[in-house]
Enzyme design. Sequence first.
Site, PDB file in Angstrom:
ATOM      1  N   HIS A 129       0.880  -1.178   0.000  1.00 44.19           N
ATOM      2  CA  HIS A 129       0.000   0.000   0.000  1.00 44.19           C
ATOM      3  C   HIS A 129       0.917   1.227   0.000  1.00 44.19           C
ATOM      4  CE1 HIS A 129      -2.783   2.952   1.855  1.00 44.19           C
ATOM      5  NE2 HIS A 129      -3.767   2.158   1.470  1.00 44.19           N
ATOM      6  N   ASP A 207       3.083  -4.257   7.988  1.00 42.90           N
ATOM      7  CA  ASP A 207       1.838  -3.512   7.838  1.00 42.90           C
ATOM      8  C   ASP A 207       0.704  -4.510   8.057  1.00 42.90           C
ATOM      9  OD1 ASP A 207      -0.525  -2.532   6.809  1.00 42.90           O
ATOM     10  OD2 ASP A 207       0.365  -1.687   4.992  1.00 42.90           O
ATOM     11  N   GLN A 210      -4.472  -5.237   6.951  1.00 41.04           N
ATOM     12  CA  GLN A 210      -5.437  -6.204   6.403  1.00 41.04           C
ATOM     13  C   GLN A 210      -5.328  -7.578   7.049  1.00 41.04           C
ATOM     14  OE1 GLN A 210      -7.812  -5.299   4.486  1.00 41.04           O
ATOM     15  NE2 GLN A 210      -7.095  -3.356   3.626  1.00 41.04           N
ATOM     16  N   LYS A 233     -10.669  -0.623  10.278  1.00 41.12           N
ATOM     17  CA  LYS A 233     -10.805  -1.835   9.444  1.00 41.12           C
ATOM     18  C   LYS A 233     -11.154  -3.046  10.300  1.00 41.12           C
ATOM     19  CE  LYS A 233      -7.348  -0.218   6.137  1.00 41.12           C
ATOM     20  NZ  LYS A 233      -8.069   0.157   4.936  1.00 41.12           N
ATOM     21  N   CYS A 372      -4.799   2.446  -3.649  1.00 42.52           N
ATOM     22  CA  CYS A 372      -3.548   2.936  -3.041  1.00 42.52           C
ATOM     23  C   CYS A 372      -2.412   1.940  -3.233  1.00 42.52           C
ATOM     24  CB  CYS A 372      -3.725   3.243  -1.557  1.00 42.52           C
ATOM     25  SG  CYS A 372      -4.879   4.559  -1.253  1.00 42.52           S
TER      26      CYS A 372
END
Length: 415
Positions: A129, A207, A210, A233, A372
């Site tokens: 991302h 990261d 997700q 999220k 993104c």
Amino acid sequence: MTDLTLTYDLEAVRADFPILSEKHHDDVPLIYLDNAASSQKPLKVIEAIDTYYRTYNANVHRGVHKLSEQATKAYEDARIKIRRFINAGSKREIIFTRGTTEGINLVAQTWGRVNLGVGDVVLSTVMEHHSNIVPWQILAAEKGFTIKYIPILEDGTLDMGAYAALLRDNSVKLVVVVHVSNVLGTVNPVAEMIQQAHAAGALALVDGAQSIPHMPVDVKALDVDFFAFSGHKMIGPTGIGILYGKREHLEAMPPWMGGGDMIETVRLEGSTWNELPYKFEAGTPIIAGAIGLGYAVDYLSELGMDKIHAHEQTITAYALERLSEVPGLKLYGPDAAQKGAVAAFSFEGIHPHDLAQILDSGGIAVRAGHHCAMPLHTHLGIPATTRASFYLYNTTQEVDALIEGLYKSKKTFAL
Ligand SMILES: Cc1ncc(COP(=O)(O)O)c(C=O)c1O
């Protein structure tokens, strides 16, 4: 046979999310398949925020009055809940941020600013991302280090051979990698990657935007140095996120933003810093957001992350199977076994934005664009994809509605 220990009452879960019983465009039921962008919120989270503002709204850490004590307790309780949720060693390793983006920028501007310079390499991947590319580019322009990217194989997984080769160059100081791609859905082998990074003398930042909403994550077991994620999220509010960092790194890092709460003493000649985690939380924090995120974590924990993960795997496998039967549709990323709850695709003859608009008119919310992840789309040779992404409340009937919507779109374009 279905393993009953890995299921939950889906109707009851759906009833906890008020927006799911709203009508879309006034008359059609909402089918929300844009969870990778942001998730919906259960009543428990909405009410926790409402209760804070209605009954004990006050600033934290400073007041000696009862309301401030109550707000401080709720804010710090949220930190403890999150520590447990990701199995961090100490609540001092849990820093409240605005989200994944801010967490990564914090590491770049503190750890990165001190430790990266000419001749050093930050190793990233082509599937990141923008929030795990641009902060490093900004710093590299100033500090003169190099960013190298681990390539992706045809099936949408990382080229681990290339990773090992890139690590052999002794100048890699930091590996930054997305746990689950927000486009391909690829679940990267981060435990193995972190181990290899450490063996090569590098630190690793993951990261987790997700991954953490969708699967159990144990930062201690991963042995990760930094792990960033976003509350919105994972059924929490917007404007709140977490940066986990190993204590030894956080202790050694200088602060980023200066202001109230992050100091120990301030004199006109200079200042000293507060202890962790407050050193990195300048100014009035996002109190309502943190409290809301604490309740989101309660909700996810009560339902069980293993059950949520199992439910999503069922939905995703079903969606991939049905999507692969649609003529003219091309799916991106690995198969269901190696994939999070994301299905990005292109549909012959229909621009992703047109497709998303047609689906929306039928109540189906999906996302279209580069998500993104422009370098990834450049790699795929397309400017944009349509993305359906699933969460704990989605149903196979909603997947059926998506497929029906795709056939209708085809008719609209008379293909
Ligand atoms: C993989 C990934 N990383 C980072 C982000 C950025 O998250 P935020 O905008 O909440 O900071 C996102 C959001 O879409 C994402 O999917």
